[in-house]
Design a protein around this motif. Structure first.
Motif, PDB file in Angstrom:
ATOM      1  N   ILE A 231     -16.889  -6.810  24.012  1.00 27.47           N
ATOM      2  CA  ILE A 231     -16.151  -7.406  23.160  1.00 27.47           C
ATOM      3  C   ILE A 231     -16.376  -8.891  23.149  1.00 27.47           C
ATOM      4  O   ILE A 231     -16.315  -9.611  22.172  1.00 27.47           O
ATOM      5  CB  ILE A 231     -14.712  -7.212  23.179  1.00 27.47           C
ATOM      6  N   ILE A 232     -16.447  -9.491  24.195  1.00 29.42           N
ATOM      7  CA  ILE A 232     -16.701 -10.987  24.460  1.00 29.42           C
ATOM      8  C   ILE A 232     -18.009 -11.316  23.967  1.00 29.42           C
ATOM      9  O   ILE A 232     -18.131 -12.350  22.949  1.00 29.42           O
ATOM     10  CB  ILE A 232     -16.781 -11.390  25.858  1.00 29.42           C
ATOM     11  N   ALA A 233     -19.073 -10.746  23.828  1.00 29.77           N
ATOM     12  CA  ALA A 233     -20.300 -10.690  23.424  1.00 29.77           C
ATOM     13  C   ALA A 233     -20.277 -10.782  21.724  1.00 29.77           C
ATOM     14  O   ALA A 233     -20.888 -11.583  21.013  1.00 29.77           O
ATOM     15  CB  ALA A 233     -21.205  -9.816  23.863  1.00 29.77           C
ATOM     16  N   SER A 234     -19.415  -9.888  21.221  1.00 34.06           N
ATOM     17  CA  SER A 234     -19.358  -9.789  19.994  1.00 34.06           C
ATOM     18  C   SER A 234     -18.700 -10.881  19.067  1.00 34.06           C
ATOM     19  O   SER A 234     -18.785 -11.142  18.167  1.00 34.06           O
ATOM     20  CB  SER A 234     -18.735  -8.473  19.415  1.00 34.06           C
ATOM     21  N   ALA A 235     -17.629 -11.435  19.868  1.00 36.78           N
ATOM     22  CA  ALA A 235     -16.904 -12.691  19.456  1.00 36.78           C
ATOM     23  C   ALA A 235     -16.132 -12.225  18.337  1.00 36.78           C
ATOM     24  O   ALA A 235     -15.853 -13.153  17.520  1.00 36.78           O
ATOM     25  CB  ALA A 235     -17.618 -14.010  19.026  1.00 36.78           C
ATOM     26  N   GLU A 236     -15.847 -10.983  17.791  1.00 39.91           N
ATOM     27  CA  GLU A 236     -14.952 -10.585  16.792  1.00 39.91           C
ATOM     28  C   GLU A 236     -13.513 -10.753  17.060  1.00 39.91           C
ATOM     29  O   GLU A 236     -13.057 -10.613  18.187  1.00 39.91           O
ATOM     30  CB  GLU A 236     -15.133  -8.865  16.590  1.00 39.91           C
TER      31      GLU A 236
END
Length: 607
Positions: free
Chosen positions: A239-244
């Motif tokens: 989730i952190i990597a996607s920054a959605e």
């Protein structure tokens, strides 16, 4: 006057401070001439920036005087809402005295609100306005307050007694601090008190102290919430990597959920956590974690809370989520310094390194700590929506739920969330009693919850319609609860139950309660002298019945191999044991087994 002109050297600041409460400053408060600095910020260079003065209608407090859960507007006291000049002067004098007694801003705000309400009532009638504060007008105010209502859980109800107490206390404050003002004629109730006027004394007071007002989050809500939020923690890196944005917000909210649930912290204490603010300690091959934050509730300052590993994982995740905002904050500090905006520098430094940094849309995306009201009013209810629940989830419910789970963990009676509370034991609770760095008030709440849980369990044993089975202790309780003459001696069944049960120790064996004050060593606690099975354990005995029936079915069709006569005899004895217990609990075993046999699939419960 500009912010820069309000910056004073230490000598000028000392000269311009508002005088401490005294007879001479009281005279100036009465005639309206009292003035001076009441709130300020001390700058890094040793100078002072004035935020507000006594003569101002609005007193502005620095962020450091509030809690992390406070909004910026909650750091202001607005006296302009009081229209009468003398009443405004009295309100300021009361608040100034309370400030010098080190009351928190939230407490000062409540006092001002109650004073404002009282003064508006006074001004609503020419008679009360002319008479001022007397025993007669105070009695009239009590009658007025008794007519007020509030909406709780969608229902209109009279004000609760403690709310009335706070409304009446400000009349005593007026007499205590303002008796030389013309308005104050006499004590509001010279031979009584605010508590007595609110009927918050005697049995009503004792009942209020013992009976918790905060709800425990029920398992049918809590377990799905745990499952939903844990799934976000498990996917944190993704989730952190996607920054959605939506997923990131739910990840943040899930971390808040686990911190509230597993630590017993209040909301402002959670919001005060800084990145990496925890430590670990290993004792007897067990690792314990301690989270450090600031508590303003009891002026404790820095304190520690015992926590499981998942809470420290949540802190690390929040640290990663807030990293971009921390970088922006550091740049904003530099910009504020260049602009000589000392108040902004002070505010930003106060929130630096906190894991709950957020942007305020209403203030041009200015950085701040996420507010407690935003979490309680928006974010926690949003979690309930995601699991399809209409439960009114609020932050304060977590502390009581936490205490309840800790108590059941100590009793050995916790099944749901067992892994996250396994570090709790009698020994762990004792740490709160003997470690000054840990939250002492939480220890008191744990003891109070322990008393409530044990009292509820034992009270059920003494109810005539409550089924219990077991050894000698269970039989003694059955005999005592049917003794009408004995009940008369104690006045009620409840009083008798309290008297008898207060000395009965209790802990769980998993399928029954053990009342032995030593460690239980028997294999069949339901037949033991000290064993008691009550309605709380019925689901587990029913589950064991299903297990035995399943074993018999598998043996009949040859799916568990050759168990031999010894194995069959063991299954038979197990079945007899279970049937005997269920029958003693008033269960129609034959009907239950028939119902189970009619099912195409027998579900084996994990007991």
């Amino acid at each position: 006057m500009s912010a820069i002109e309000l910056i004073l050297t230490q000598a000028k600041f000392i000269a311009q401070q508002c005088p401490q409460p005294s007879d001479s400053s009281l005279e100036r408060a009465i005639d309206g001439s009292l003035s001076g600095i009441v709130t300020y910020i001390k700058l890094d260079n040793g100078e002072y920036q004035t935020l507000s003065r006594y003569e101002h209608d609005i007193w502005v407090f620095p962020a450091s005087k509030g809690t992390k859960a406070d909004k910026a507007s909650e750091l202001n006291l607005n006296f302009a809402t009081i229209s009468d000049t003398q009443m405004k002067r009295m309100a300021k004098w009361v608040v100034w005295n309370k400030m010098k007694e080190n009351l928190a801003v939230a407490s000062l705000r409540k006092i001002l609100s109650k004073l404002n309400g009282y003064f508006k009532w006074v001004l609503s009638s020419d008679t009360t306005a002319k008479q001022g504060l007397t025993a007669f007008t105070s009695n009239a105010y009590v009658k007025y307050v008794n007519t007020l209502t509030s909406t709780r859980k969608g229902e209109i109800k009279p004000l609760v007694a403690i709310t009335k107490v706070y409304r009446f206390l400000v009349l005593e404050d007026l007499y205590r601090y303002c008796k030389t003002f013309d308005f104050v004629k006499e004590h509001p109730w010279s031979e009584s008190s605010s508590s007595e006027q609110a009927k918050f004394v005697g049995e009503a007071l004792q009942e209020a102290r013992k009976k918790p007002k905060t709800l425990i989050i029920p398992d049918e809500v809590l377990i799905p919430l745990c499952q939903f939020t844990k799934s976000y923690l498990d996917r944190a890196d993704e989730i952190i990597a996607s920054a959605e944005k939506t997923e990131s917000l739910l990840l943040r909210d899930s971390c808040i959920f686990w911190l509230l649930l597993t630590t017993g912290m209040r909301m402002h204490e959670i919001l005060g956590i800084k990145r990496g603010a925890y430590r670990s300690e290993t004792k007897d091959d067990t690792t314990y974690y301690y989270i450090e934050t600031v508590s303003e509730k009891t002026h404790t300052g820095l304190a520690e809370w015992i926590a499981p590993k998942i809470a420290t994982e949540a802190i690390d995740i929040l640290g990663q989520l807030s990293a971009p905002l921390q970088a922006q904050l550091e740049q904003d500090v530099l910009n504020a310094k260049e602009a000589n905006d000392h108040a902004e520098v002070h505010r930003l430094k106060h929130i630096s390194d906190h894991i709950f940094l957020a942007k305020s849309k209403k203030k041009n995306n200015a950085l701040n700590v996420l507010s407690g009201s935003t979490i309680t009013e928006l974010r926690l209810p949003n979690l309930c929506k995601h699991i399809g629940s209409d439960w009114n989830l609020a932050a304060h419910q977590f502390r009581r739920t936490f205490a309840n789970y800790v108590v059941h963990s100590e009793l050995g009676d916790l099944r749901a969330l067992k892994d996250h509370f396994k570090h709790w034991s009698i020994t762990m609770t004792a740490l709160y009693a003997f470690n000054d760095n840990l939250d002492a008030e939480l220890f008191e709440e744990l003891l109070r919850e322990k008393y409530l849980v044990e009292e509820e369990i034992k009270q059920d044993w003494f109810e005539l319609d409550s089924p219990i089975a077991g050894g000698g202790m269970a039989q003694k309780i059955k005999k005592v609860r049917q003794d009408g003459e004995l009940i008369k001696v104690f006045g009620s069944l409840q009083n008798m139950a309290k008297a008898y049960s207060s000395s009965i120790p209790i802990h769980s064996t998993g399928i029954a309660w053990c009342t032995n004050d030593d460690e239980c060593r028997c294999d069949k606690s339901e037949d033991c002298e000290h064993g008691i099975v009550d309605k709380r354990y019925l689901p587990y005995w029913e589950g064991m019945l299903v297990q035995q029936m399943k074993l018999m079915q598998l043996d009949d069709i040859g799916e568990i191999g050759e168990i031999g006569e010894i194995g069959r005899e063991s299954i038979k004895k197990g079945m007899e044991r279970i049937e005997r217990l269920l029958s003693a609990m008033g269960i129609d075993v034959a009907a239950m087994k028939q119902e189970i046999n009619q099912k195409e699939y027998i579900e084996v419960k994990n007991v």
